[in-house]
Design a protein around this motif. Structure first.
Motif, PDB file in Angstrom:
ATOM      1  N   LEU A  69       0.812  -1.212   0.000  1.00 57.19           N
ATOM      2  CA  LEU A  69       0.000   0.000   0.000  1.00 57.19           C
ATOM      3  C   LEU A  69       0.851   1.270   0.000  1.00 57.19           C
ATOM      4  N   LEU A  70       1.864   1.319   0.844  1.00 55.26           N
ATOM      5  CA  LEU A  70       2.694   2.524   0.919  1.00 55.26           C
ATOM      6  C   LEU A  70       3.346   2.826  -0.426  1.00 55.26           C
ATOM      7  N   GLU A  71       3.788   1.786  -1.110  1.00 52.42           N
ATOM      8  CA  GLU A  71       4.399   1.984  -2.426  1.00 52.42           C
ATOM      9  C   GLU A  71       3.355   2.434  -3.443  1.00 52.42           C
ATOM     10  N   ASP A  72       2.148   1.846  -3.379  1.00 52.39           N
ATOM     11  CA  ASP A  72       1.080   2.239  -4.300  1.00 52.39           C
ATOM     12  C   ASP A  72       0.697   3.705  -4.104  1.00 52.39           C
ATOM     13  N   VAL A  73       0.659   4.147  -2.852  1.00 51.73           N
ATOM     14  CA  VAL A  73       0.333   5.547  -2.573  1.00 51.73           C
ATOM     15  C   VAL A  73       1.420   6.458  -3.129  1.00 51.73           C
ATOM     16  N   ARG A  74       2.667   6.047  -2.987  1.00 47.30           N
ATOM     17  CA  ARG A  74       3.775   6.855  -3.510  1.00 47.30           C
ATOM     18  C   ARG A  74       3.699   6.966  -5.029  1.00 47.30           C
ATOM     19  N   ILE A  75       3.327   5.872  -5.697  1.00 46.12           N
ATOM     20  CA  ILE A  75       3.265   5.866  -7.161  1.00 46.12           C
ATOM     21  C   ILE A  75       2.041   6.623  -7.672  1.00 46.12           C
ATOM     22  N   GLU A  76       0.890   6.380  -7.061  1.00 41.49           N
ATOM     23  CA  GLU A  76      -0.373   6.934  -7.561  1.00 41.49           C
ATOM     24  C   GLU A  76      -0.644   8.361  -7.087  1.00 41.49           C
ATOM     25  N   SER A  77      -0.097   8.751  -5.926  1.00 43.48           N
ATOM     26  CA  SER A  77      -0.364  10.073  -5.326  1.00 43.48           C
ATOM     27  C   SER A  77      -1.865  10.373  -5.286  1.00 43.48           C
ATOM     28  N   PRO A  78      -2.645   9.536  -4.616  1.00 38.78           N
ATOM     29  CA  PRO A  78      -4.098   9.738  -4.599  1.00 38.78           C
ATOM     30  C   PRO A  78      -4.507  10.910  -3.710  1.00 38.78           C
ATOM     31  N   ASP A  79      -5.681  11.459  -4.000  1.00 33.43           N
ATOM     32  CA  ASP A  79      -6.255  12.487  -3.129  1.00 33.43           C
ATOM     33  C   ASP A  79      -6.961  11.847  -1.942  1.00 33.43           C
ATOM     34  N   VAL A  80      -7.481  10.623  -2.159  1.00 31.70           N
ATOM     35  CA  VAL A  80      -8.233   9.915  -1.115  1.00 31.70           C
ATOM     36  C   VAL A  80      -7.769   8.465  -1.069  1.00 31.70           C
ATOM     37  N   VAL A  81      -7.608   7.940   0.140  1.00 25.53           N
ATOM     38  CA  VAL A  81      -7.377   6.508   0.340  1.00 25.53           C
ATOM     39  C   VAL A  81      -8.569   5.972   1.122  1.00 25.53           C
ATOM     40  N   LEU A  82      -9.288   5.029   0.512  1.00 32.68           N
ATOM     41  CA  LEU A  82     -10.475   4.434   1.130  1.00 32.68           C
ATOM     42  C   LEU A  82     -10.212   2.948   1.349  1.00 32.68           C
ATOM     43  N   ALA A  83     -10.252   2.517   2.602  1.00 35.03           N
ATOM     44  CA  ALA A  83      -9.917   1.136   2.940  1.00 35.03           C
ATOM     45  C   ALA A  83     -11.171   0.300   3.139  1.00 35.03           C
ATOM     46  N   ALA A  84     -11.156  -0.926   2.599  1.00 32.76           N
ATOM     47  CA  ALA A  84     -12.279  -1.856   2.720  1.00 32.76           C
ATOM     48  C   ALA A  84     -12.407  -2.352   4.160  1.00 32.76           C
ATOM     49  N   PRO A  85     -13.564  -2.924   4.527  1.00 31.23           N
ATOM     50  CA  PRO A  85     -13.760  -3.403   5.907  1.00 31.23           C
ATOM     51  C   PRO A  85     -12.708  -4.412   6.348  1.00 31.23           C
ATOM     52  N   GLU A  86     -12.226  -5.239   5.409  1.00 33.62           N
ATOM     53  CA  GLU A  86     -11.239  -6.265   5.762  1.00 33.62           C
ATOM     54  C   GLU A  86      -9.911  -5.667   6.210  1.00 33.62           C
ATOM     55  N   GLU A  87      -9.691  -4.397   5.882  1.00 31.69           N
ATOM     56  CA  GLU A  87      -8.423  -3.755   6.246  1.00 31.69           C
ATOM     57  C   GLU A  87      -8.489  -3.054   7.597  1.00 31.69           C
ATOM     58  N   MET A  88      -9.635  -3.155   8.294  1.00 28.15           N
ATOM     59  CA  MET A  88      -9.782  -2.489   9.593  1.00 28.15           C
ATOM     60  C   MET A  88      -9.194  -3.348  10.709  1.00 28.15           C
ATOM     61  N   THR A  89      -7.933  -3.701  10.553  1.00 29.09           N
ATOM     62  CA  THR A  89      -7.195  -4.467  11.553  1.00 29.09           C
ATOM     63  C   THR A  89      -6.129  -3.561  12.168  1.00 29.09           C
ATOM     64  N   VAL A  90      -5.480  -4.043  13.195  1.00 31.45           N
ATOM     65  CA  VAL A  90      -4.416  -3.251  13.817  1.00 31.45           C
ATOM     66  C   VAL A  90      -3.340  -2.913  12.792  1.00 31.45           C
ATOM     67  N   THR A  91      -2.950  -3.921  11.998  1.00 30.42           N
ATOM     68  CA  THR A  91      -1.917  -3.698  10.982  1.00 30.42           C
ATOM     69  C   THR A  91      -2.410  -2.753   9.895  1.00 30.42           C
ATOM     70  N   GLY A  92      -3.663  -2.953   9.461  1.00 32.21           N
ATOM     71  CA  GLY A  92      -4.215  -2.100   8.412  1.00 32.21           C
ATOM     72  C   GLY A  92      -4.314  -0.648   8.841  1.00 32.21           C
ATOM     73  N   LEU A  93      -4.788  -0.406  10.061  1.00 33.91           N
ATOM     74  CA  LEU A  93      -4.892   0.963  10.571  1.00 33.91           C
ATOM     75  C   LEU A  93      -3.513   1.585  10.753  1.00 33.91           C
ATOM     76  N   ARG A  94      -2.540   0.758  11.108  1.00 41.13           N
ATOM     77  CA  ARG A  94      -1.173   1.268  11.266  1.00 41.13           C
ATOM     78  C   ARG A  94      -0.625   1.740   9.916  1.00 41.13           C
ATOM     79  N   ARG A  95      -0.938   0.990   8.856  1.00 43.83           N
ATOM     80  CA  ARG A  95      -0.489   1.413   7.516  1.00 43.83           C
ATOM     81  C   ARG A  95      -1.124   2.746   7.138  1.00 43.83           C
TER      82      ARG A  95
END
Length: 289
Positions: A69-95
């Motif tokens: 994800l961090l690399e994708d954000v660096r490449i895409e430079s999005p205005d918004v990052v929207l995370a799916a319900p499956e990513e609402m974990t401790v690790t996902g929120l940390r990212r």
């Protein structure tokens, strides 16, 4: 109030008058870019369908491997990052928190499935919106509209320092007795994104105003989804603004909804349930103020 205290109060008003926010005229008019974090694909497909129904629909890209994800954000430079319900974990929120720290102008939005998301979790990663899923295309479209409006505001915002004449001291700052409500001075502390220090600034500003004016100060937490003023101050409110607006005689019971902090100011807390924010619209907030 002594003359010395009044002079300090005038100085505090002058201090806040030197800052303003302008819209950057050079801000890009290119379509906003929405990056959806979704390893399964169903959520991102629903979001793309809802986005196409918007009048000015964004460019939607998907990050299907959260570990990248961090690399994708660096490449895409999005205005918004929207995370799916499956990513609402401790690790996902940390990212997501890492993204917010590295790129504060990227709007973070979370998705709540069967497991509720606490205000603390949302604030920890700088989220500005929490949406429910599964949801109809209409509900997703409305949520996207709010999120993209925030991103549009963030994209064109820049802080500038300029010479601005300080306003005349408000009557409430110069009076010995508590001033009528109509003469109160209202300070607004706001930002399009979370995790930038609004709560820290507002709570300290309230304490400062008590110290320099000796008057009554009320801190109203209008961060209706993620307000953490009560948590930051160690208060445990039994009732909040979402219940207050249902009172027929609000003026008569208003004081019963306030909690007093040891610094000397009172607090009207935000709703404990983020979804109760929908009950408090502009009309209700104006009535409270």
């Amino acid at each position: 109030m002594s003359q010395e205290s009044a002079n300090k109060a005038r100085a505090s008003v002058s201090m806040f008058s030197d800052y303003s926010v302008d819209t950057d005229e050079r801000a890009s008019h290119a379509p906003l870019k929405l990056l959806v974090v979704d390893r399964l694909g169903t959520f991102s497909a629903d979001i793309e369908r809802a986005a196409r129904s918007l009048e000015a629909f964004p460019k939607v890209v998907t990050s299907s491997r959260p570990t990248r994800l961090l690399e994708d954000v660096r490449i895409e430079s999005p205005d918004v990052v929207l995370a799916a319900p499956e990513e609402m974990t401790v690790t996902g929120l940390r990212r997501l928190a890492q993204i917010h720290r590295a790129s504060p102008k990227t709007v973070i939005a979370l998705t709540q499935g069967a497991t509720p998301i606490s205000m603390t979790e949302a604030a920890s990663c700088g989220a500005s919106e929490v949406i429910s899923y599964p949801a109809s295309t209409v509900r997703l479209r409305n949520a996207l509209h709010r999120i993209l409006a925030t991103a549009e505001a963030v994209r064109g915002e820049r802080v500038v320092i300029r010479e601005v004449p300080a306003p005349a001291p408000a009557p409430a700052l110069a009076a010995v007795a508590p001033a009528p409500v109509g003469n109160a001075t209202i300070f607004t502390v706001t930002s399009p994104t979370g995790g930038c220090g609004k709560t820290f600034f507002a709570t300290n500003l309230a304490a400062y105003l008590v110290g320099v004016t000796g008057g009554r100060v009320l801190l109203v937490d209008l961060d209706l989804q993620f307000g953490e003023v009560s948590l930051a101050l160690g208060l445990r409110p039994q009732r909040t603004i979402s219940e207050l607006i249902n009172e027929e005689s609000m003026e008569e019971v208003f004081s019963e909804y306030l909690m007093e902090h040891s610094s000397g100011y009172q607090v009207l807390s935000a709703p404990a349930d983020p979804f109760a924010a929908e009950l408090v619209g502009p009309r209700e907030a104006t009535r409270v103020l």
